[in-house]
Design an enzyme around this catalytic site. Structure first.
Site, PDB file in Angstrom:
ATOM      1  N   ASP A  16      -9.809  82.027  26.683  1.00 28.20           N
ATOM      2  CA  ASP A  16      -9.047  83.266  26.456  1.00 28.20           C
ATOM      3  C   ASP A  16      -7.618  83.065  25.943  1.00 28.20           C
ATOM      4  OD1 ASP A  16     -11.393  84.140  27.544  1.00 28.20           O
ATOM      5  OD2 ASP A  16     -10.503  85.363  29.112  1.00 28.20           O
ATOM      6  N   LYS A 103     -16.759  87.760  25.779  1.00 25.99           N
ATOM      7  CA  LYS A 103     -17.145  88.257  27.115  1.00 25.99           C
ATOM      8  C   LYS A 103     -16.471  89.585  27.430  1.00 25.99           C
ATOM      9  CE  LYS A 103     -13.547  85.595  29.381  1.00 25.99           C
ATOM     10  NZ  LYS A 103     -12.787  86.705  29.977  1.00 25.99           N
ATOM     11  N   CYS A 142      -9.545  84.203  34.748  1.00 32.36           N
ATOM     12  CA  CYS A 142     -10.671  83.754  33.922  1.00 32.36           C
ATOM     13  C   CYS A 142     -10.879  82.252  33.958  1.00 32.36           C
ATOM     14  CB  CYS A 142     -10.515  84.278  32.506  1.00 32.36           C
ATOM     15  SG  CYS A 142     -10.704  86.090  32.478  1.00 32.36           S
TER      16      CYS A 142
HETATM   17  C1  VGL Z   1      -8.178  88.047  32.094  1.00 31.43           C
HETATM   18  C2  VGL Z   1      -7.367  89.844  33.249  1.00 31.43           C
HETATM   19  C3  VGL Z   1      -8.158  90.705  32.524  1.00 31.43           C
HETATM   20  C4  VGL Z   1      -8.150  86.569  31.849  1.00 31.43           C
HETATM   21  C5  VGL Z   1      -8.982  88.887  31.351  1.00 31.43           C
HETATM   22  O1  VGL Z   1      -8.509  86.122  30.731  1.00 31.43           O
HETATM   23  O2  VGL Z   1      -7.765  85.824  32.781  1.00 31.43           O
HETATM   24  N1  VGL Z   1      -7.387  88.524  33.049  1.00 31.43           N
HETATM   25  N2  VGL Z   1      -8.960  90.218  31.589  1.00 31.43           N
END
Ligand code: VGL
Ligand code: ZN
Length: 189
Positions: A16, A103, A142
């Protein structure tokens, strides 16, 4: 572990690293998230040179995603499919061969783990993966969820500590997450 030697069966998994999670402008900035980019680039270089696979997960939400505050969730709107905030940053040197895993792609369901609702486990098995090197954001969401799922899928995991950053809603969240990952069997590099 510091000078760990890479070998066949190793895969780099970047979690991410997207504009919305990065300072200065991201909608859901992870403090220091931008600092990991040069570190990840050097790992990308090492893996590329050896012809080892690189996987990048991305949060890839529909406009009306349930995790957004406006829809009753806990996070500001972020990583909307096709928006600039969902892009990987230009200075992250992902090769064209990078395997991208999306995702959180359906309205009703959030997914912190890159394994959740994706074909990541199968893809990794097809690649002959034994050991995953993990970096990215966020340590306490994540990255943690992805590492724990990787371990329960039977992969060895090395968490690249200087290549992760956390949200830290409570100040110790990232430390607690690292401890949990280590307790479940991850090696911390
Ligand atoms: C994430 C909060 C919401 C992450 C993704 O990638 O850690 N955190 N969506
Ligand atoms: Zn999200």
């Amino acid at each position: 572990m510091e000078n760990v030697e890479l070998k066949e069966g190793d895969v780099l998994l970047i979690v991410d690293v997207q504009q919305d999670f990065l300072p200065p402008e991201g909608a859901l900035k992870v403090p220091g998230g931008d600092e990991i980019i040069p570190i990840l680039n050097s790992w990308i270089g090492r893996f590329s040179k050896l012809g080892l696979p690189i996987v990048a997960s991305r949060d890839w939400h529909p406009e009306d995603h349930c995790s957004f505050i406006e829809n009753g969730g806990s996070w500001p709107r972020h990583c909307v499919q096709g928006s600039p905030g969902a892009e990987f940053p230009d200075d992250l040197q992902l090769p064209a061969s990078t395997i991208i895993v999306s995702k959180g792609t359906t309205k009703e369901k959030d997914a912190y783990s890159a394994f959740e609702g994706t074909d990541l486990a199968d893809r990794l098995r097809q690649l002959g993966t034994k050991r995953l090197f993990v970096g990215g954001v966020a340590t306490d969401y994540c990255v943690k969820a992805t590492v724990l799922d990787a371990l329960s899928n039977g992969f060895d995991v090395v968490v690249i500590k200087d290549a992760i950053r956390g949200v830290n809603i409570a100040p110790d969240d990232s430390i607690a997450a690292l401890n949990e990952m280590e307790r479940q069997g991850a090696a911390i590099l």
